[in-house]
Design an enzyme around this catalytic site. Structure first.
Site, PDB file in Angstrom:
ATOM      1  N   TRP A 172      24.402  49.456   2.846  1.00 32.90           N
ATOM      2  CA  TRP A 172      25.625  49.391   3.668  1.00 32.90           C
ATOM      3  C   TRP A 172      25.409  50.013   5.030  1.00 32.90           C
ATOM      4  O   TRP A 172      25.923  49.518   6.037  1.00 32.90           O
ATOM      5  CB  TRP A 172      26.803  50.037   2.935  1.00 32.90           C
ATOM      6  CG  TRP A 172      27.208  49.218   1.754  1.00 32.90           C
ATOM      7  CD1 TRP A 172      27.043  49.539   0.433  1.00 32.90           C
ATOM      8  CD2 TRP A 172      27.791  47.903   1.766  1.00 32.90           C
ATOM      9  NE1 TRP A 172      27.503  48.523  -0.370  1.00 32.90           N
ATOM     10  CE2 TRP A 172      27.964  47.511   0.412  1.00 32.90           C
ATOM     11  CE3 TRP A 172      28.186  47.025   2.773  1.00 32.90           C
ATOM     12  CZ2 TRP A 172      28.516  46.277   0.063  1.00 32.90           C
ATOM     13  CZ3 TRP A 172      28.740  45.794   2.423  1.00 32.90           C
ATOM     14  CH2 TRP A 172      28.895  45.437   1.087  1.00 32.90           C
TER      15      TRP A 172
ATOM     16  N   ASP B 175      31.531  55.997   6.339  1.00 40.58           N
ATOM     17  CA  ASP B 175      31.914  54.895   5.461  1.00 40.58           C
ATOM     18  C   ASP B 175      31.980  55.489   4.056  1.00 40.58           C
ATOM     19  O   ASP B 175      30.957  55.752   3.435  1.00 40.58           O
ATOM     20  CB  ASP B 175      30.876  53.769   5.538  1.00 40.58           C
ATOM     21  CG  ASP B 175      31.162  52.646   4.547  1.00 40.58           C
ATOM     22  OD1 ASP B 175      32.162  52.740   3.802  1.00 40.58           O
ATOM     23  OD2 ASP B 175      30.370  51.674   4.510  1.00 40.58           O
TER      24      ASP B 175
ATOM     25  N   LYS C  53      37.338  49.893  -4.398  1.00 40.29           N
ATOM     26  CA  LYS C  53      36.446  50.605  -5.313  1.00 40.29           C
ATOM     27  C   LYS C  53      37.138  51.804  -5.948  1.00 40.29           C
ATOM     28  O   LYS C  53      37.082  51.996  -7.139  1.00 40.29           O
ATOM     29  CB  LYS C  53      35.175  51.025  -4.596  1.00 40.29           C
ATOM     30  CG  LYS C  53      34.237  49.835  -4.467  1.00 40.29           C
ATOM     31  CD  LYS C  53      33.305  49.882  -3.324  1.00 40.29           C
ATOM     32  CE  LYS C  53      32.612  48.529  -3.193  1.00 40.29           C
ATOM     33  NZ  LYS C  53      32.224  48.229  -1.830  1.00 40.29           N
TER      34      LYS C  53
HETATM   35  C1  LIG Z   1      31.761  47.654  -0.749  1.00 43.31           C
HETATM   36  C2  LIG Z   1      31.317  48.427   0.425  1.00 43.31           C
HETATM   37  C3  LIG Z   1      31.507  47.961   1.738  1.00 43.31           C
HETATM   38  C4  LIG Z   1      32.101  46.615   2.034  1.00 43.31           C
HETATM   39  O1  LIG Z   1      33.449  46.613   1.816  1.00 43.31           O
HETATM   40  P1  LIG Z   1      34.357  45.323   2.128  1.00 43.31           P
HETATM   41  O2  LIG Z   1      35.742  45.874   1.997  1.00 43.31           O
HETATM   42  O3  LIG Z   1      34.000  44.309   1.100  1.00 43.31           O
HETATM   43  O4  LIG Z   1      34.043  44.863   3.491  1.00 43.31           O
HETATM   44  C5  LIG Z   1      31.103  48.758   2.775  1.00 43.31           C
HETATM   45  N1  LIG Z   1      30.545  49.952   2.555  1.00 43.31           N
HETATM   46  C6  LIG Z   1      30.336  50.439   1.310  1.00 43.31           C
HETATM   47  C7  LIG Z   1      29.710  51.775   1.132  1.00 43.31           C
HETATM   48  C8  LIG Z   1      30.713  49.687   0.213  1.00 43.31           C
HETATM   49  O5  LIG Z   1      30.513  50.161  -1.022  1.00 43.31           O
END
Ligand SMILES: *Cc1c(COP(=O)(O)O)cnc(C)c1O
Length: 359
Positions: A102, A171, A195
């Protein structure tokens, strides 16, 4: 209904009690004779939900007053370009710590925006199985971007890098609301809800207010943080149902005892599975180095890859789903977010022990 233990990386498990509550309110929200999905976002009926979601996040996550909680769309992936658009400073570089897939994606978008970037670390060579202890941060960076938990490789920062006042952009898509945050250096913390906080469709973006001053006139209105901050995330139609589910999720977390309580549970849950790996005499091999093991995504391979399919099949038969690892790591990944009960991890650890002794 027979409820399974869902170990999927995302969209992921949600607390059963909020699904049950939502299933009742989906048809008739608070005796209004309408579904919340049919209600105008400019009515008190919805605004109450919206404001409660924001207030609960601030309370549960101890968000300081100089931050706004925004609800945006486009997923966490859209933050990969919104961050450099809004927060970079001309003449200065942005620093990116690359500790997994990511982080790589975030860096790619900053480059597409033609921003100057420097890599603060990159652990690709070891297939992102560790995080360097001392990440050097020069004092002239515009911001520092990290991925607090790399969902695919299962590595997690145990302590954020000391940026000495340079805005730290995190993030936190796969570990938001899972432990207590030190807000000291943070400029922005963002996370897709799917998540650890709700269904897919809303991104939680917590922004330090002074960063709006960095915006410039060429940024489209919808892509400016200040647009959404000024309008309390009601500039355009928000994803009302997702925010409602997020609100229920935060209420659930608060009732459970808040961040301190969930952090303890998360540690306990992860330890159960890591113990099953470590006590398997090499039958299972953990992907992440021990000091940076994720409490949210436990990644491991079977020494004998030929048993992978059998492991998946037998775990599914016992009601444990979503354990297949990402192709870049192989093997297995157990995603054990906030909503995964301790019993799910106990059951998996027990199964792992039995499977190892039988095979
Ligand atoms: C799943 C994830 C993303 C992407 O998220 P979306 O909402 O699908 O764009 C970005 N960063 C991390 C760490 C993730 O686990």
């Amino acid at each position: 209904m027979k409820r399974v233990f869902n170990f999927s990386a995302g969209p992921a498990i949600l607390p059963l009690e909020i699904l049950e509550k939502a299933s009742k309110e989906i048809v008739n929200f608070k005796e209004s004779g309408m579904s919340l999905m049919e209600v105008s976002h400019r009515t008190p009926l919805y605004e109450e939900v919206h404001n409660e979601a924001i207030a609960l996040i601030k309370e549960v996550y101890s968000v300081p007053d100089n931050f706004d909680v925004l609800f945006l769309q486009g997923g966490a992936s859209s933050q990969f370009f919104m961050v450099p658009m809004n927060v970079s400073v001309s003449g200065k570089s942005a620093g990116y710590a690359i500790t997994g897939t990511w982080g790589e994606k975030a860096l790619k978008e900053a480059k597409i925006q033609k921003r100057d970037v420097v890599m603060l670390c990159n652990t690709k060579e070891s297939n992102f199985n560790n995080i360097p202890k001392n990440i050097e941060i020069k004092s002239d960076l515009s911001y520092v971007h990290i991925t607090s938990n790399e969902t695919i490789q299962g590595v997690q920062f145990k302590k954020y890098p000391e940026t000495n006042g340079i805005p730290l952009i995190i993030d936190a898509s796969s570990d938001v609301f899972s432990y207590k945050i030190d807000w000291k250096n943070i400029g922005i913390l963002y996370a897709g809800a799917q998540k650890n906080a709700g269904p897919a469709g809303v991104t939680i973006v917590i922004v330090r207010k002074d960063l709006y001053e960095r915006e410039n006139d060429s940024i489209p209105t919808m892509l400016r943080y200040s647009t959404h901050a000024k309008e309390n995330s009601l500039y355009n139609t928000p994803p009302v149902w997702c925010i409602y589910m997020l609100m229920l999720n935060m209420k659930w977390l608060k009732n459970l005892g808040g961040i301190d309580a969930i952090a303890k549970l998360n540690e306990k849950k992860a330890n159960l599975i890591y113990k099953a790996i470590d006590e398997s005499a090499g039958f299972y091999i953990g992907h992440a180095e021990k000091s940076v093991r994720s409490l949210m995504n436990v990644t491991f391979v079977l020494k004998n890859k030929e048993l992978d399919a059998k492991f998946i099949k037998e775990s599914e038969e016992l009601g444990m789903l979503g354990l297949k690892g990402h192709r870049s790591v192989g093997g297995m990944r157990a995603s054990i977010y906030n909503a995964m009960p301790v019993e799910g991890c106990e059951k998996l650890a027990e199964f792992m022990k039995n499977f190892a002794s039988k095979n």
